[in-house]
Enzyme design. Structure first.
Site, PDB file in Angstrom:
ATOM      1  N   ASP A   3       0.867  -0.946   0.123  1.00 28.90           N
ATOM      2  CA  ASP A   3      -0.306   0.262   0.177  1.00 28.90           C
ATOM      3  C   ASP A   3       0.967   0.860   0.022  1.00 28.90           C
ATOM      4  O   ASP A   3       1.347   1.664   1.166  1.00 28.90           O
ATOM      5  CB  ASP A   3      -1.102   0.224   1.013  1.00 28.90           C
ATOM      6  N   GLU A  17      -1.296  -0.703  -4.340  1.00 29.92           N
ATOM      7  CA  GLU A  17      -2.208  -0.073  -5.042  1.00 29.92           C
ATOM      8  C   GLU A  17      -2.120   0.532  -6.537  1.00 29.92           C
ATOM      9  O   GLU A  17      -1.202   1.313  -5.710  1.00 29.92           O
ATOM     10  CB  GLU A  17      -3.020   0.067  -3.252  1.00 29.92           C
ATOM     11  N   ASP A  45      -2.000   0.628   9.582  1.00 23.98           N
ATOM     12  CA  ASP A  45      -1.649   0.836   8.025  1.00 23.98           C
ATOM     13  C   ASP A  45      -1.483  -0.182   6.984  1.00 23.98           C
ATOM     14  O   ASP A  45      -1.545  -0.406   6.095  1.00 23.98           O
ATOM     15  CB  ASP A  45      -0.285   1.947   7.842  1.00 23.98           C
TER      16      ASP A  45
END
Lengths: 170, 170
Positions: free
Chosen positions: A7, A68, A141
């Protein structure tokens, strides 16, 4: 199949490795958040992320990488850093010879929760349940990176990517 | 001082090497445009750029790298590719241990033409004159990379960056 999920973020980059088969529960292998100091020079920040991702790939030997997809219209203030961190992740995977697949946030949410608009708390709860963790991943996260990796295992995308890479190589 | 200038782009990335001293004419060492096919997968496009930049640094041995700073508000359609190509260039320089300086387009235009709002034709004309080339650089995409490299030589920025890196290392 073992998948690295990333991510991307310049200040905080979620990194996760899971293992599993399409349609079956995944097993957690590793997760962490790679951080960098916003006061540091950009080249050193990108280099730090690149080096850590290379170490993670070396240590945990994923067969594919899911990153992502960053959109320019989202969060204009941080989008450049996110795009740069994403490029570092995609390049690190390509340099390691691993197939890379990009997923939008809603593809990931839909894959793991059935709802493309799931919020952060729902994603974290689903990831915790799907990996049968006793507590939610910390820092939070990391949940998005875990969700990306699970999404890729379930979508079985790596097989298609490997086939595509082989076709290109021929 | 020998400087590599990079005008980042995913489809067309301007790359140039010039040599000179602050306040004196620069000498052209090399320029090219690294292209990639928009139909190719992003990982392979980033990898191709990374590999070519590594070859250029290996072959021409610049002491510093100047990269155009990408802003999220400009040209939203292509900004992601530009940001990703920029990250690849910055990372390639950092991995080679070279100091990197980012310049905005107007800093570059002001440095080489005295006018931060100079248009593309003016930049190309100034670069051609400053490097005492017989014809304008072709393809024109290379002119911005040449301008970046000249700007960095003249601003003598590398010295400050090396000093800063040494301070950080201590």
């Amino acid at each position: 199949m073992r998948v690295l999920g990333v991510d991307p973020g310049l200040t905080r980059c979620g990194v996760a490795v899971v293992e599993g088969q399409p349609g079956r529960p995944c097993r957690l292998v590793h997760y962490e958040v790679v951080t960098s100091d916003p006061d540091m020079d950009l080249p050193l920040r990108l280099l730090g992320l690149d080096e850590r991702l290379a170490e993670v790939m070396q240590e945990f030997r994923p067969e594919a990488v899911a990153v992502e997809r960053v959109f320019s219209q989202h969060n204009v203030r941080t989008v450049m850093g996110t795009a740069q961190a994403g490029a570092v992740a995609i390049l690190a995977a390509a340099r390691a010879g691993l197939p890379v697949q990009l997923y939008t946030p809603s593809e990931v949410k839909a894959a793991i929760s059935g709802n493309g608009n799931a919020d952060k708390a729902q994603v974290t709860a689903m990831v915790t349940r799907l990996l049968r963790l006793e507590v939610a991943p910390r820092p939070a996260d990391a949940a998005d990176a875990l969700a990306l990796a699970i999404c890729h295992v379930w979508r079985g995308g790596a097989r298609e990517r490997i086939s595509a890479a082989l076709r290109r190589a021929r």
